[in-house]
Design an enzyme around this catalytic site. Sequence first.
Site: not given
Length: 500
Positions: A299, A329, A483
Amino acid sequence: MWRKASVAALLALTVGYLYHGSPELPDQILQYVSLPNFQQSSQSQNSQSNNQRSLEEVISSAWETLITLPSRRWSKVAVGVNACVDVVVSGVGLLQALAVDPGTGLDHEVLHSKEDLREAFIYYMERGAAAERFFTDKEVFQRIAQAAAEYPGAKLYVGGNAALIGQKLATYPDLMVLLCGPVGPKLHEMLDEQIVVPPESLQETDEYHLILEYKAGEKWGSTQAPQANRFIFSHDVSNGGMSSLETFVASLEEFEPELVVLSGLHMMEGQGRELWEERLKEAVLAISDIRKDIPIHLELASMTDKDYMNSIMQEFMPIVSSIGLNEQELLFLSQAGEGPHADMTTWKGIPDVGRVSDILLWILEQHGRSDPLSEADLTRIHFHTLAYHILATVDGYWGNQVAAVAAGARVASSQACGLQSVDVSKVELKAPLEFYSSHTEPREKLTINPAQPVTVWRRGNVTFHMTPVLVCKQPLRTVGLGDAISAEGLVYSELMERRF
């Protein structure tokens, strides 16, 4: 009467024109638009409720049909290695309490002062973007943390990607979860009882991260947030050095997991190049000791150092099976590796699906196993942005991905609103209903069918599964959504073949 006749004639001409150009369109229109004045009275009572269903209702209902657990499920998952206590406060409120005045935004790779914090916070708030930074001054950070803890309405939560993923996995009663990370007394108290923490991971004090949240439309000076999000910062040395990594790997032999989830690499960025270069090499060696038949999910999180991101891409990504990341990201990863659309400085509005698809394909081609002769292990990428999610997988490795991508979107829709299930009155569709499979030719024009809300396309031997997100109109908490999305996607994923 003449007005009604004119409307009827105009509608007939419009539908007739559209039907000539697109024969499928009238059915789509009639499915979601109610026209009771032009329906036969005998049908109106039965069909009106269906015709008036919103797109959000249709998509949410379709998800429930599509989301089914795989035939082979994980029974043990090991998660590490970043864990902390999150202190969640109003970002604008806290900065005002610290007597900080608004001004212009400026990004900082590392924060050294309250002024750096103010500038970085404004920089990301005006973009509605999430970010995470390391605060170098321990004493100043402790004073800010004290003010945050005492701020009216401040709340403490389980924090750190690994701990948050572990918490989400622990909601499945048949799944045993091992968590390794710096777990202090407060965090240990807040963790789900189903989570196993090795004694070596327990420490006397907690690591605290400050989460500065802002709402969509919130103003501070001349800055206005286009959407709700958060800015995270900490002075966290334990997580910053990934001090629990070796403990984590050593625990796997006894625990015998079927899946390993790793996070926390981003925390090392603020420690300086000399530390992260050495520690990254040690991390690669440690992860290489994990049995080859155990898939590893990595992650990712917010980073600013291109050299560090490039090192992760070159050294770490090829030894993991799956990665999870968001739009910032993804673009930064492409910029660091000089990949597709690296000339873009930032996404403008909702990220273009074609551009996202190009970068995902490039990652799997350059650092994954899209080439059957490649020695890389990477075969799966779970991408998430506010309006939609995409799961890109190399053919032959992962199953049940329609359910997995839909499950991730469903939890994003419900959790952002603070609910256990989707409330269609509190969410809205923001994803494009038409898009292209690539930004460049050759490309395929694709659509989202609300009744079957997972669109699938292939590029070479990579399959893409895309679903819209029903975006919460008034989000209560944005921290940990990524998450939860990745955890849910993994629960519903099945590893089909293990070609290691």
